[in-house]
Scaffold this motif. Structure first.
Motif, mmCIF file in Angstrom:
data_model
loop_
_atom_site.group_PDB
_atom_site.id
_atom_site.type_symbol
_atom_site.label_atom_id
_atom_site.label_comp_id
_atom_site.label_asym_id
_atom_site.label_seq_id
_atom_site.Cartn_x
_atom_site.Cartn_y
_atom_site.Cartn_z
ATOM 1 N N ILE A 187 19.974 9.845 -9.651
ATOM 2 C CA ILE A 187 20.349 9.863 -11.067
ATOM 3 C C ILE A 187 19.121 10.238 -11.894
ATOM 4 O O ILE A 187 18.052 9.635 -11.741
ATOM 5 C CB ILE A 187 20.889 8.487 -11.515
ATOM 6 N N PRO A 188 19.224 11.251 -12.777
ATOM 7 C CA PRO A 188 18.072 11.616 -13.614
ATOM 8 C C PRO A 188 17.730 10.509 -14.610
ATOM 9 O O PRO A 188 18.594 10.058 -15.358
ATOM 10 C CB PRO A 188 18.540 12.885 -14.334
ATOM 11 N N ILE A 189 16.492 10.059 -14.569
ATOM 12 C CA ILE A 189 16.055 9.002 -15.494
ATOM 13 C C ILE A 189 15.074 9.563 -16.524
ATOM 14 O O ILE A 189 15.315 9.538 -17.717
ATOM 15 C CB ILE A 189 15.410 7.836 -14.703
ATOM 16 N N GLY A 190 13.977 10.123 -16.067
ATOM 17 C CA GLY A 190 12.974 10.647 -16.981
ATOM 18 C C GLY A 190 13.215 12.085 -17.398
ATOM 19 O O GLY A 190 12.398 12.674 -18.096
ATOM 20 N N GLN A 191 14.334 12.648 -16.952
ATOM 21 C CA GLN A 191 14.625 14.043 -17.300
ATOM 22 C C GLN A 191 16.097 14.181 -17.652
ATOM 23 O O GLN A 191 16.909 13.314 -17.329
ATOM 24 C CB GLN A 191 14.268 14.966 -16.136
ATOM 25 N N ASN A 192 16.421 15.279 -18.344
ATOM 26 C CA ASN A 192 17.790 15.450 -18.836
ATOM 27 C C ASN A 192 18.747 15.960 -17.778
ATOM 28 O O ASN A 192 19.952 15.772 -17.892
ATOM 29 C CB ASN A 192 17.796 16.408 -20.033
ATOM 30 N N GLU A 193 18.234 16.637 -16.756
ATOM 31 C CA GLU A 193 19.120 17.149 -15.731
ATOM 32 C C GLU A 193 18.372 17.328 -14.418
ATOM 33 O O GLU A 193 17.137 17.453 -14.398
ATOM 34 C CB GLU A 193 19.750 18.477 -16.159
ATOM 35 N N VAL A 194 19.135 17.318 -13.306
ATOM 36 C CA VAL A 194 18.570 17.583 -11.991
ATOM 37 C C VAL A 194 19.510 18.544 -11.261
ATOM 38 O O VAL A 194 20.715 18.586 -11.520
ATOM 39 C CB VAL A 194 18.396 16.291 -11.157
ATOM 40 N N HIS A 195 18.939 19.358 -10.386
ATOM 41 C CA HIS A 195 19.713 20.267 -9.545
ATOM 42 C C HIS A 195 19.421 19.920 -8.095
ATOM 43 O O HIS A 195 18.269 19.728 -7.720
ATOM 44 C CB HIS A 195 19.323 21.730 -9.810
ATOM 45 N N PHE A 196 20.465 19.860 -7.288
ATOM 46 C CA PHE A 196 20.248 19.572 -5.868
ATOM 47 C C PHE A 196 21.413 20.118 -5.060
ATOM 48 O O PHE A 196 22.464 20.476 -5.601
ATOM 49 C CB PHE A 196 20.080 18.057 -5.625
ATOM 50 N N GLN A 197 21.168 20.195 -3.770
ATOM 51 C CA GLN A 197 22.159 20.745 -2.854
ATOM 52 C C GLN A 197 22.681 19.614 -1.975
ATOM 53 O O GLN A 197 21.909 18.826 -1.433
ATOM 54 C CB GLN A 197 21.493 21.821 -1.999
ATOM 55 N N LYS A 198 24.018 19.495 -1.848
ATOM 56 C CA LYS A 198 24.628 18.429 -1.050
ATOM 57 C C LYS A 198 25.770 18.989 -0.215
ATOM 58 O O LYS A 198 26.473 19.907 -0.636
ATOM 59 C CB LYS A 198 25.179 17.317 -1.951
#
Length: 692
Positions: A187-198
């Motif tokens: 879950i992004p805490i210090g940033q507005n968004e994250v990108h990842f591959q699942k």
């Protein structure tokens, strides 16, 4: 999309109160229109205030008479709303109003309606519902899977696409905690968004998890799912297309000097950058235009009719010779267009055509005037400077007589060119025009050059003697260039010829009478030379009957770019180069230089720059170092390529600052005046460009 304004749901105002209306009349109006707030207008019907139910109560409690005017009780600080206000703007306008109701006015300030806050809320709710439906439609019909979670990380929405992607029913995950459904997520805490591959099940997804602001001021989460296999396929196709495009562009740029394509209707479908540069055009000036409107001389429409490829004769633009290969384009034995291949940089494959052109040029050369006649006219002197145009008119008037003319000016200003033009405009234009450079001939030979010599006049003399320049110029014009370098002894003899129109050859006794006109030129101050005894006063006054002063190039800078156009055309012919013009920054450098060598120096700089530029545009780095240093602009060399890659505007701005500082001798206040900027702006620019 149609923009909805507040006129669609405002309550129209049929009548307004004035300051003179009484309390009784106000009560009647409120009862008549069932309104809690009434507009109050002036004599021009413009809104000046409102009368509210609370004001009514106040007047009644104060036991005001029913005949009391309402003027001093009305509320003046009110918020108004333009009739053009959109629903999106309405919220801010309503917030300004302190009375719970916003009055709508037209462009003249006349009240035409009112909107209560309850009506505004209804409008916002309606708009919100529409937006919600639109958003859900977009999500449901897109190729992206999506879900939304609230501030407690509970999933509150999932679209159909995501259900199919991950093989779940929304009822099994709706209102469940995000990490309960996807426990290995970050879950992004210090940033507005994250990108990842699942990988979910048998498929791999690229997931973007981002925050969004909720109405309660807290933040929720939005997740977008993209099937990675689809994305990879798209990326691979895009990379293939980009590679093919780059390959085709490289082939077009390096295989052909210029290329134009047309369709079966004769409209232009493609033009290469090099072709646009050669003809000084932009893409939007040619795209989809008929070929015969832009390039009629290419004659590509002929190929559409005949279907036969051919090569044109030589054509010319800016002094650059070129030919056009006209090639039809077939598809299934049907002509679907044509290609014009323009060749002007290398003409090896048309060597025979080029030889015919050389023979033609040699034939033209053989018919030109001999060096013993004038080669230029006033029409061929390039200038738009008012002072030069005045000189042209005066020169043409002076040319009609026989009076001696003195042409003054700095070296390289074109004094000889002006002398040629005067002779060409005179009644002697078909007679000889003889030039003598008094500074180029040794003093001991100058007399024999002027007057000639008889057989045996001195050791080494020709067997039959030799006639001089005065003999050759008989009936025409004798141009004495650099006359200030003539010896005093020869000045005396020249004076006699000017007075008597006769002379003796060296070693001769026969008096020779001639009819000549003298045009003299000098870059020296003859008046000062007369005072010092270096030039005969009587000869000076004999020569200085009509005097013309050719202004230096630094005083007619409007001619600089005009002259370079002519030089480029001529030098393209002479040297076989393919230069089309100047880069704007290089033009700025030319205009900043003072040109002590005048037009001669400008031509030399032009020729030198054209050699280094090879073809296309001349850039600032093609100019000589001495010029760039003199105007305060340091040439950026190969070891500083990052500077050369600066945008053109930044490079021009930096150059202007350096030039201003140099002219102001480092005085920043004076530099600010020259640049027309404040000191604070100058200091910001100095820091930006690291100018110290």
């Amino acid at each position: 999309m149609k923009i909805e304004t507040i006129r669609s749901f405002m309550t129209p105002v049929e009548e307004s109160l004035t300051r003179e209306h009484t309390l009784h009349e106000a009560i009647v109006y409120m009862n008549k229109y069932k309104l809690n707030t009434l507009p109050v207008v002036n004599s021009a019907n413009k809104l000046i205030g409102v009368f509210t139910r609370s004001i009514l109560y106040q007047m009644l409690l104060s036991q005001e008479s029913m005949d009391t005017p309402i003027g001093k009780y009305i509320k003046k600080d009110i918020g108004t709303i333009s009739e053009h206000t959109t629903v999106e703007q309405l919220e801010d306008d309503i917030a300004v109003s302190e009375v719970g109701t916003g009055f709508v006015i037209n462009d003249e300030g006349i009240p035409i309606g009112l909107i209560s806050k309850s009506e505004a809320v209804k409008s916002f709710l309606q708009k919100t519902r529409i937006l919600k439906e639109q958003l859900e439609t977009i999500l449901q019909n897109s190729n992206l899977g999506a879900f939304m979670a609230d501030d407690a990380q509970r999933i509150i929405f999932i679209n159909d696409k995501l259900e199919k992607m991950i093989g779940v029913d929304e009822r099994t995950i709706l209102y469940k905690k995000l990490l309960d459904v996807f426990p290995d997520w970050t879950i992004p805490i210090g940033q507005n968004e994250v990108h990842f591959q699942k990988k979910i099940g048998s498929q791999t997804f690229m997931i973007r998890l981002s925050k969004y602001n909720m109405t309660n001021g807290k933040q929720g989460f939005i997740a977008l799912f993209q099937n990675i296999s689809e994305l990879e396929n798209m990326a691979q196709e895009l990379a293939t297309i980009k590679t093919l495009k780059s390959l085709l562009q490289t082939v077009i740029e390096h295989s052909y000097d210029g290329l134009v394509m047309i369709n079966e209707a004769g409209k232009i479908t493609f033009t290469s950058p090099s072709l646009l540069e050669l003809f000084d055009l932009h893409q939007n000036q040619v795209a989809e235009f008929p070929i015969d409107e832009i390039f009629p001389h290419f004659e590509l429409m002929k190929v559409l009719k005949t279907g036969v490829a051919e090569i044109s004769d030589f054509m010319e633009i800016k002094g650059i010779n070129y030919i056009v290969h006209r090639i039809p384009v077939y598809q299934d034995e049907q002509i679907i267009g044509a290609i014009g291949k323009i060749v002007y940089r290398q003409l090896h494959e048309v060597r025979e055509t080029f030889k015919r052109y050389e023979r033609k040029e040699m034939g033209e050369t053989s018919t030109r005037k001999t060096p013993e006649s004038s080669r230029f006219s006033f029409d061929e002197i390039i200038s738009k400077d008012p002072q030069m145009e005045k000189l042209f008119k005066s020169g043409m008037k002076a040319a009609k007589g026989k009076t001696t003319i003195l042409i003054r000016g700095e070296s390289g200003t074109g004094k000889e060119l002006f002398a040629h033009a005067i002779h060409s405009s005179s009644n002697r234009k078909n007679a000889p025009f003889i030039t003598v450079n008094c500074a180029a001939i040794p003093e001991d030979l100058l007399e024999s050059e002027f007057f000639g010599y008889e057989e045996g006049a001195f050791t080494g003399a020709k067997h039959k003697g030799k006639i001089g320049k005065f003999d050759l110029a008989n009936g025409g014009t004798l141009f004495l260039d650099e006359i200030g370098d003539m010896s005093l002894q020869l000045q005396a003899k020249l004076l006699r010829v000017l007075q008597e129109r006769e002379f003796y050859r060296v070693g001769g006794t026969e008096r020779i009478t001639v009819d000549i006109r003298i045009i003299a030129a000098t870059n020296r101050g003859l008046e000062e030379m007369v005072e010092k005894g270096e030039f005969r006063e009587d000869l000076f006054y004999r020569l200085n009957v009509i005097s013309f002063e050719i202004p230096p190039l630094r005083k007619r800078k409007g001619d600089i770019l005009l002259l370079t156009e002519s030089f480029i055309e001529g030098l393209n012919k002479q040297n076989g180069t393919s230069i089309t013009g100047w880069d704007p920054l290089a033009e700025q450098a030319l205009l900043q230089h003072d040109w002590p060598g005048n037009v001669r120096e400008l031509r030399n700089v032009c020729e030198r720059a054209m050699v280094f530029a090879d073809n296309g545009m001349i850039h600032v780095e093609d100019l000589p170092d001495y010029l760039l240093k003199k105007i305060g602009f340091i040439l950026l060399l190969e070891d500083n390529k990052t500077e050369l890659e600066k945008p053109l505007l930044e490079r021009a701005e930096e150059m202007a600052i350096r030039v201003a500082l140099k002219k102001a001798d480092g005085n920043k206040s004076e530099a600010c005046k020259l640049l027309g900027i404040s000191r604070s702006v100058l200091y910001d620019k100095l820091k930006k460009y690291e100018v110290f």
